[in-house]
Scaffold this active site. Sequence first.
Site, mmCIF file in Angstrom:
data_model
loop_
_atom_site.group_PDB
_atom_site.id
_atom_site.type_symbol
_atom_site.label_atom_id
_atom_site.label_comp_id
_atom_site.label_asym_id
_atom_site.label_seq_id
_atom_site.Cartn_x
_atom_site.Cartn_y
_atom_site.Cartn_z
ATOM 1 N N TYR A 1 4.179 -7.035 17.534
ATOM 2 C CA TYR A 1 4.419 -6.222 16.335
ATOM 3 C C TYR A 1 4.873 -4.820 16.747
ATOM 4 O O TYR A 1 5.816 -4.261 16.170
ATOM 5 C CB TYR A 1 3.153 -6.143 15.486
ATOM 6 C CG TYR A 1 3.327 -5.362 14.219
ATOM 7 C CD1 TYR A 1 3.882 -5.950 13.085
ATOM 8 C CD2 TYR A 1 2.949 -4.025 14.143
ATOM 9 C CE1 TYR A 1 4.059 -5.232 11.914
ATOM 10 C CE2 TYR A 1 3.120 -3.295 12.970
ATOM 11 C CZ TYR A 1 3.670 -3.903 11.866
ATOM 12 O OH TYR A 1 3.851 -3.179 10.709
ATOM 13 N N LEU B 1 0.817 -1.211 0.000
ATOM 14 C CA LEU B 1 0.000 0.000 0.000
ATOM 15 C C LEU B 1 0.850 1.260 0.000
ATOM 16 O O LEU B 1 0.656 2.164 -0.819
ATOM 17 C CB LEU B 1 -0.937 -0.019 1.214
ATOM 18 C CG LEU B 1 -1.818 1.209 1.436
ATOM 19 C CD1 LEU B 1 -2.822 1.358 0.309
ATOM 20 C CD2 LEU B 1 -2.544 1.103 2.784
ATOM 21 N N VAL B 2 1.817 1.342 0.901
ATOM 22 C CA VAL B 2 2.651 2.537 1.006
ATOM 23 C C VAL B 2 3.862 2.453 0.085
ATOM 24 O O VAL B 2 4.213 3.430 -0.587
ATOM 25 C CB VAL B 2 3.116 2.756 2.461
ATOM 26 C CG1 VAL B 2 4.019 3.967 2.549
ATOM 27 C CG2 VAL B 2 1.923 2.937 3.374
#
Length: 435
Positions: free
Chosen positions: A138, A16-17
Amino acid sequence: MLDKTSKIYIAGHRGLVGSAIWNNLLQRGYTNLIGRTHKELDLTDQVAVRKFFDEERPDAVVLAAAFVGGIMANSLYRADFIMQNMKMQCNVISEAYAHGVKKLLFLGSTCIYPKNAPQPMKEDCLLTSPLEYTNEEYAIAKIAGLKMCESYNLQYGTNYIAVMPTNLYGPNDNFHLENSHVMPAMMRKVYLAKLIHDRDWDAIRKDLSIRPVSVSVEVAEKLGCKAGGQEGCGCVPVAAAEDNRNAVQGSASAKSVGRFVVDGTSSEQDILAVLSHYGIYDNKVVLWGTGTPLREFLWSEDMADASVHVLLNVDFKDIIGIEKYSSVFYGASADGAVDRNNSEGRGGAIPSLGEIRNCHINVGTGKELTIRELSGLVVKAVGFSGIVEFDSSKPDGTMRKLIDVSKLHSLGWTHKVEIEDGVQKLFDWYRDSIQ
């Protein structure tokens, strides 16, 4: 420091980025870009990463790759999330330093902040209280990544910067109902409810052919599903869906078998039954919660523009306001072996400068809206004339999650795409993706 001929490696260039950063650099005239898929380069493989840097020797690195997954995957496979991300970050950052990379940009996530952090969340609230438990591993990996950047800068005089984006949305977003984020999930639900009402089965089947939807076999039986779905098809991917998940180097899957999947070939009865499980009906959508939680959203191409702005225009010294922040700037060598019995050639931080921390940069809009207000924008973009209900018996999640972006503004960047325009742009992209 970087010019149009500089070789820039973007790790996670298909996400996405990462894909948006790639395109932003191209639009600015930076064409000497390098990208590798996970199949071509496993960033958890130290030998392979070293070989890649030996061969390519990039001038700059954008670390937008991550091992990501949904809430369930984060909860179940906790060791994988901390280990895989730590391996990737350690390999890329250490090899970047070993090969003299001039500039490194590390992308993290606002999940690094405490669960009960004061709102809006400033960079200084990092590590001030406990994290959200479900994605703690995470978050810890991402905190370690930004601390690696800070520590390399202070010891070795490098120019590594970490940016922490808010919730992202945009082209190449994840629209899978099982694990996508609130906006794409809501948008797809509303769109499918409209298509059901319009009896547009060609469009429904086209949508499900690209993005099949599944439920457990037990749920399928309760829904009265027949043999039209693919029963016992095995693992259903849980793709990169974590708050502002960046790019996907790897993804954790819900390691279950016997999922009941409906796609474009399934019967109308099975499709309607499975979609009802996700709150999708004829001209009606049911969403979880009360609709009152506040959320901040950033268009992914704005995130890319902010990232490239920082990469090209912002140095570590600009963030901390200290020109010479390492003993390397005063002549200390940094070419010695890392050995606890050897202090020669290892650069060194400067303790007299005091505590230098929280040097990362929040990236967002600094604006928020309720989930109910977001649903109104989605309804308008889709052209939906039906009903949107909120099921208050279901959890709302965190009631507010807003970041402070004053540091980013002071460094010369502000967002361009407002949420009203962004929702329409996302729907246009989604609709085009299934044509």
